[in-house]
Design an enzyme around this catalytic site. Structure first.
Site, mmCIF file in Angstrom:
data_model
loop_
_atom_site.group_PDB
_atom_site.id
_atom_site.type_symbol
_atom_site.label_atom_id
_atom_site.label_comp_id
_atom_site.label_asym_id
_atom_site.label_seq_id
_atom_site.Cartn_x
_atom_site.Cartn_y
_atom_site.Cartn_z
ATOM 1 N N ASP A 1 0.831 -1.199 0.000
ATOM 2 C CA ASP A 1 0.000 0.000 0.000
ATOM 3 C C ASP A 1 0.860 1.241 0.000
ATOM 4 O O ASP A 1 2.025 1.193 0.347
ATOM 5 C CB ASP A 1 -0.879 0.035 1.251
ATOM 6 C CG ASP A 1 -1.844 -1.108 1.304
ATOM 7 O OD1 ASP A 1 -2.663 -1.205 0.402
ATOM 8 O OD2 ASP A 1 -1.752 -1.918 2.246
ATOM 9 N N GLY B 1 8.375 2.522 5.914
ATOM 10 C CA GLY B 1 7.384 2.850 4.895
ATOM 11 C C GLY B 1 7.533 4.252 4.361
ATOM 12 O O GLY B 1 8.056 5.139 5.030
#
Length: 184
Positions: free
Chosen positions: A39, A64
């Protein structure tokens, strides 16, 4: 693995971060990530890096970073540099994922398919700068990298959502359910 276990449909996953960045180019700790990413995983600067003495601590920095914004321009820039045909690059971001996830109305320009279209300027060289991003993330591990194409316009189900590189209109995306039993 595929030879040892031919009955298993192994999936290999790579993100634009894996293609464009490495430990020498990932803009310091902003490039910390734990593969595989599935994602767009961004957060503002203070959530990613924290404050004070921990900002430079690789163990304290969250993993991330966002990459969706640079996916198409990065893939085409790097793909052309490596000699990958444009048709193959298009398949990698359209038909192949649609098949894999059983999204029957995605991945092609044909009657009955959603009119999801991205237009790119193949001769627009530009340098990635977080300050120019539409994201509220405030940093990017791709800071300073030169890309050789730019996404200029995007249509979602036939409606323009990006015009001349700027978001227009209201968000209109919706969750795409994967059909039960889809195997790609």
């Amino acid at each position: 693995m595929a030879e040892a276990f031919p009955h298993i449909d192994f999936r290999r996953e790579v993100t634009i971060g894996h293609l464009l960045a490495d430990y020498t180019t990932a803009s310091g700790l902003g490039g910390k990530v734990n593969p595989p990413l599935r994602d767009h995983a961004c957060c503002k600067d203070e959530r990613k890096f924290g404050e004070g003495e921990h900002r430079d601590d690789v163990f304290a920095v969250k993993s991330g970073f966002g990459g969706t914004e640079y996916l198409l321009a990065g893939l085409v820039s790097e793909g052309r540099r490596r000699g990958v045909p444009l048709g193959r690059l298009a398949d990698l971001v359209t038909a192949a994922p649609a098949r894999r996830y059983g999204l029957r109305n995605k991945g092609d320009l044909a009657v009955g398919f959603d009119a999801d279209i991205a237009l790119v300027d193949p001769d627009h060289r530009w340098v990635v700068r977080a300050e120019d991003s539409e994201s509220s993330q405030e940093y990017t591990p791709f800071e300073g990298q030169e890309l050789t194409v730019k996404v200029t316009d995007t249509f979602l189900r036939g409606t323009r959502v990006l015009q001349d590189g700027k978001i227009v209109g209201e968000p209109s995306g919706r969750y795409q359910s994967r059909p039960v039993g889809a195997t790609g």
